[in-house]
Design an enzyme around this catalytic site. Sequence first.
Site, mmCIF file in Angstrom:
data_model
loop_
_atom_site.group_PDB
_atom_site.id
_atom_site.type_symbol
_atom_site.label_atom_id
_atom_site.label_comp_id
_atom_site.label_asym_id
_atom_site.label_seq_id
_atom_site.Cartn_x
_atom_site.Cartn_y
_atom_site.Cartn_z
ATOM 1 N N HIS A 54 0.851 -1.196 0.000
ATOM 2 C CA HIS A 54 0.000 0.000 0.000
ATOM 3 C C HIS A 54 0.885 1.244 0.000
ATOM 4 O O HIS A 54 1.703 1.424 0.888
ATOM 5 C CB HIS A 54 -0.914 0.016 1.236
ATOM 6 C CG HIS A 54 -2.074 -0.915 1.105
ATOM 7 N ND1 HIS A 54 -3.204 -0.820 1.875
ATOM 8 C CD2 HIS A 54 -2.285 -1.956 0.268
ATOM 9 C CE1 HIS A 54 -4.057 -1.776 1.517
ATOM 10 N NE2 HIS A 54 -3.516 -2.479 0.562
ATOM 11 N N TYR B 44 -9.156 5.248 7.654
ATOM 12 C CA TYR B 44 -9.271 5.606 9.076
ATOM 13 C C TYR B 44 -10.292 6.744 9.166
ATOM 14 O O TYR B 44 -10.057 7.821 8.606
ATOM 15 C CB TYR B 44 -7.942 6.104 9.632
ATOM 16 C CG TYR B 44 -6.880 5.029 9.796
ATOM 17 C CD1 TYR B 44 -6.760 4.324 10.991
ATOM 18 C CD2 TYR B 44 -5.979 4.741 8.770
ATOM 19 C CE1 TYR B 44 -5.778 3.349 11.161
ATOM 20 C CE2 TYR B 44 -4.997 3.765 8.926
ATOM 21 C CZ TYR B 44 -4.903 3.080 10.124
ATOM 22 O OH TYR B 44 -3.925 2.117 10.289
ATOM 23 N N PRO C 44 -4.196 0.132 18.788
ATOM 24 C CA PRO C 44 -3.984 -0.374 17.427
ATOM 25 C C PRO C 44 -4.013 0.698 16.334
ATOM 26 O O PRO C 44 -3.641 0.412 15.190
ATOM 27 C CB PRO C 44 -5.140 -1.364 17.230
ATOM 28 C CG PRO C 44 -6.170 -0.960 18.220
ATOM 29 C CD PRO C 44 -5.453 -0.364 19.374
ATOM 30 N N LYS D 156 1.103 -0.248 15.167
ATOM 31 C CA LYS D 156 2.532 -0.255 15.506
ATOM 32 C C LYS D 156 2.974 -1.449 16.362
ATOM 33 O O LYS D 156 4.173 -1.679 16.540
ATOM 34 C CB LYS D 156 2.888 1.046 16.259
ATOM 35 C CG LYS D 156 2.807 2.293 15.396
ATOM 36 C CD LYS D 156 3.809 2.252 14.278
ATOM 37 C CE LYS D 156 3.691 3.395 13.311
ATOM 38 N NZ LYS D 156 4.237 3.073 11.988
ATOM 39 N N TYR E 26 3.870 6.722 9.792
ATOM 40 C CA TYR E 26 3.042 5.554 9.475
ATOM 41 C C TYR E 26 3.874 4.440 8.832
ATOM 42 O O TYR E 26 3.736 3.267 9.187
ATOM 43 C CB TYR E 26 1.875 5.957 8.555
ATOM 44 C CG TYR E 26 0.811 4.890 8.492
ATOM 45 C CD1 TYR E 26 -0.262 4.891 9.373
ATOM 46 C CD2 TYR E 26 0.904 3.846 7.564
ATOM 47 C CE1 TYR E 26 -1.231 3.888 9.336
ATOM 48 C CE2 TYR E 26 -0.056 2.836 7.523
ATOM 49 C CZ TYR E 26 -1.115 2.875 8.408
ATOM 50 O OH TYR E 26 -2.063 1.878 8.377
HETATM 51 C C1 PHB Z 1 -5.941 -4.531 10.873
HETATM 52 O O1 PHB Z 1 -5.934 -4.798 9.667
HETATM 53 O O2 PHB Z 1 -6.343 -5.343 11.711
HETATM 54 C C2 PHB Z 1 -5.470 -3.185 11.295
HETATM 55 C C3 PHB Z 1 -4.972 -2.320 10.353
HETATM 56 C C4 PHB Z 1 -4.546 -1.058 10.736
HETATM 57 C C5 PHB Z 1 -4.609 -0.695 12.050
HETATM 58 C C6 PHB Z 1 -5.087 -1.569 13.004
HETATM 59 C C7 PHB Z 1 -5.523 -2.831 12.627
HETATM 60 O O3 PHB Z 1 -4.205 0.550 12.404
#
Ligand code: PHB
Length: 389
Positions: free
Chosen positions: A72, A200, A292, A296, A384
């Site tokens: 990505h 997000y 989450p 990280k 990120y």
């Molecule tokens: C996930 O795919 O479970 C996931 C992806 C990004 C995040 C947290 C969890 O920031």
Amino acid sequence: MRTQVAIIGGGPSGLLLSHLLDQVGIDSVILEKKSRNHVLSRVRAGVLEWGTVEMLRNSGLGSRMDKEGFIHKGTYLSSQNKGFRVDFQKLVKNKVMVYGQTEVTADLYAASDKRSRVIIHDVENITIHNVQTESGYLIYHKDGTEYRIDWDFLAGCDGFHGVSRKSIPVNILKEYERVYPFGWLGVLSETPPVSDELIYANHSRGFALCSMRNKNLSRYYIQAPVSDSLDKWDDKTFWDELKKRIPEEAADNLVTGKSIEKSIAPLRSFVANPMRWGRLFLVGDAAHIVPPTGAKGLNLAVSDVHYLFEALKLYYLEKSVEGINRYSEKASERVWKAVRFSWWMTTQLHRFPNQTKFDQQIQESELKYLEESNAAQAVFAENYVGLPY
Ligand code: PHB
Ligand code: APR
């Protein structure tokens, strides 16, 4: 039994450390409380920083990831149903790999089978002795029998609830913690992901995240009270709520289906310091937890393993204690930067109880600034994709 490095915990930290040590001829033994199936059934985040990707590739663990993972080059953020993209590739010439932590762990187990490394499962009652001396050992039980392992060094890779951190005296160990007043309700479903990249979403109803595992496996989250019972969240209620929080176009395209996993996880930031006590090293979740938001957790475990592996290599191959003496300082410095970033993302994207109109305006203007400023986006992208080791 005697080993050079005893490792408590057969999660990603312990398995990766043992794999790297093995490649340079340093022997280790892993002691894991649970069964292999149990470890491999845990659903965790799925975004690998590029440093993690390179480390896995360089140690021969990259082939399935490169076949099945998705690169990505950016991510979407949204505020009140309006999305915008942050282009990592353009801003910082870097990217991430979307590949589930469960898969990384499976690859690590497969690699360890090939080298017939020692992983002892279902161990109980580990006690740690003499960490401050050169004659450290531990005692454990399995199937009702007591065993002893003597070691040069002990790696505490046993997660947040493990025994390693607790064996450091309370007057030595400092703990820093923030518990967030909400959780994430996560759903895994065998449906195509709604978007080619993650979304997000900040929304006045609460945060939401659209993520994925593969072309027909999606992972979605919505902010929810930790105290909520899963009974309250049947599939339809979950999908309806998710749709309200994400960009309109995504909501229109969302393919819903039966959930195959559903759970609510609390969010916390936690750091323990120092990460070394005598010959004991804390690694990964044993030393720190991040919320989450930003994914990280695994990436920090990998950077800790990197510093510890380099330190042990220096010790055994060049008889230098330099790396060992600096492990805690180096690992913690990187940990705190990721703790800051995931705290920042969490703070900007979630609805807090008692959030005032002022707080809400600040969040919205923070996201507006991020949408419009190249400099702000570069800061976001740099963090990120992962700061350098
Ligand atoms: C996930 O795919 O479970 C996931 C992806 C990004 C995040 C947290 C969890 O920031
Ligand atoms: N004895 C032996 N093993 C133990 C003990 C114990 N007393 N306590 C815990 N363990 C094991 C757990 O069963 C688990 O398999 O230690 C392992 C720790 O693994 P993780 O919790 O996965 O931690 P870590 O390997 O540091 O990985 C960090 O994985 O947990 C996620 O979100 C976390 O992404 C982060 C990454």
